[in-house]
Design an enzyme around this catalytic site. Sequence first.
Site, PDB file in Angstrom:
ATOM      1  N   HIS A 125       0.818  -1.225   0.000  1.00 41.52           N
ATOM      2  CA  HIS A 125       0.000   0.000   0.000  1.00 41.52           C
ATOM      3  C   HIS A 125       0.852   1.276   0.000  1.00 41.52           C
ATOM      4  O   HIS A 125       0.622   2.207   0.788  1.00 41.52           O
ATOM      5  CB  HIS A 125      -0.959  -0.007   1.190  1.00 41.52           C
ATOM      6  CG  HIS A 125      -1.998  -1.085   1.136  1.00 41.52           C
ATOM      7  ND1 HIS A 125      -2.475  -1.593  -0.057  1.00 41.52           N
ATOM      8  CD2 HIS A 125      -2.644  -1.775   2.132  1.00 41.52           C
ATOM      9  CE1 HIS A 125      -3.381  -2.522   0.206  1.00 41.52           C
ATOM     10  NE2 HIS A 125      -3.491  -2.658   1.510  1.00 41.52           N
ATOM     11  N   HIS A 196      -9.990   1.151   0.746  1.00 43.75           N
ATOM     12  CA  HIS A 196      -9.764   0.073   1.715  1.00 43.75           C
ATOM     13  C   HIS A 196     -10.818   0.046   2.820  1.00 43.75           C
ATOM     14  O   HIS A 196     -10.514  -0.214   3.977  1.00 43.75           O
ATOM     15  CB  HIS A 196      -8.365   0.205   2.320  1.00 43.75           C
ATOM     16  CG  HIS A 196      -7.738  -1.090   2.708  1.00 43.75           C
ATOM     17  ND1 HIS A 196      -8.201  -1.862   3.754  1.00 43.75           N
ATOM     18  CD2 HIS A 196      -6.678  -1.760   2.203  1.00 43.75           C
ATOM     19  CE1 HIS A 196      -7.452  -2.943   3.876  1.00 43.75           C
ATOM     20  NE2 HIS A 196      -6.512  -2.905   2.944  1.00 43.75           N
ATOM     21  N   GLU A 334     -11.446  -4.594  -2.661  1.00 44.66           N
ATOM     22  CA  GLU A 334     -10.566  -3.563  -3.200  1.00 44.66           C
ATOM     23  C   GLU A 334     -10.385  -3.752  -4.706  1.00 44.66           C
ATOM     24  O   GLU A 334      -9.650  -4.630  -5.148  1.00 44.66           O
ATOM     25  CB  GLU A 334      -9.209  -3.629  -2.493  1.00 44.66           C
ATOM     26  CG  GLU A 334      -9.297  -3.553  -0.977  1.00 44.66           C
ATOM     27  CD  GLU A 334      -8.044  -4.090  -0.318  1.00 44.66           C
ATOM     28  OE1 GLU A 334      -6.955  -3.505  -0.523  1.00 44.66           O
ATOM     29  OE2 GLU A 334      -8.139  -5.110   0.402  1.00 44.66           O
TER      30      GLU A 334
END
Length: 370
Positions: A125, A196, A334
């Site tokens: 991420h 998220h 996601e």
Amino acid sequence: MLMASCGSKNAAPELTDSGLDPNKFVAEVDGKSTGLYVLKNAAGMEVCITNYGGRIVSISVPDRDGKFIDVTLGLDSVQAYFPENNQTDFGAAIGRYANRIDHGRLPLGGDTIQLPTNNFGHTLHGGPTGWQYKVYDVNEANDSTLVLSITSPDGDNNFPGEVTAQVTYTLTADNALDIDYEAVTDKPTVINMTNHTYFNLNGDPSKAITDNVLVINADGYTPVDSTYMTTGEILPVKDTPMDFTAAKEVGADIRNFDFEQIKNGNGFDHNWVLNAAGDISQEVVKLTAPATGVTLSVYTNEPGIQFYSGNFLDGTVTGKKGAVYNQHAGLCLETQHYPDSPNKPQWPSVVLLPGEKYSSRCIFKFGIEK
């Protein structure tokens, strides 16, 4: 006025429908102001977002009895999201690269760039200081639309190129949250953005999402090794616990550790290769909570979706209204390009060049099943 933002700290609290105090989201981080922004439609659906990390804090929708319930996990104040307090991705607009890059090695233009690693030896991420810990600028805010932007400098977590990205949240009249991402760069780079949010359609995080019923319109998925890294294969879901082509409870196979992929993921933490292949008119996911009747349909122009079943939630995070977030208290859906695509040239490219525009879109549409 159906948009709330950083009001006076001395004002009497005027709570959102989901019970949030906007004053608790007023702060200054790195010289930028944070606030809470509220979208609301005529049907009464409410979405609360903070520009700290572009995070969705709450989504309030009606259940089959007409009662409005909050179907997301989140925290009660902006300070609670700071990395020194909670290293979570709850609700965040993830960038510059969602999911994992193998050992932080980024091949680009004949060179290999080393990124900082922060998850089982990989870059996750966007690295240790990804965009979920940055303050987005607020470009537009009204009762139906919130437009946020961020400028990521050249070398941010070692990623090349100055990237300017925009995230637009639009709440529609038919109870859909439409999320549109755009980005440009001044040097060749990679980008892969997503949201998220942890969903729990039971509206009660003390009740695990294992009884939620899931459909994923995907005949294939990308398997992972014991460090959650994709192997480069695309395997069929047929006759495996990864098959959600027909409606199945999330918990049906979540502890089937005899199947190596469930063991490797400690549950579900995998990317599915969507049959829609970027056709946003096709429903790619349907999630239903039998207890409340609330449904969530997902549409996207992305080729994949990471379904994560909240395996690492362990009761150490206390969320909104004092709720303890135990394992499987929420799940994530996601929409994105496949994990580690920079190191898998056989997969759709995530390279963004100067003069090009990155574009990604995800629609979360809520409904009721009687």
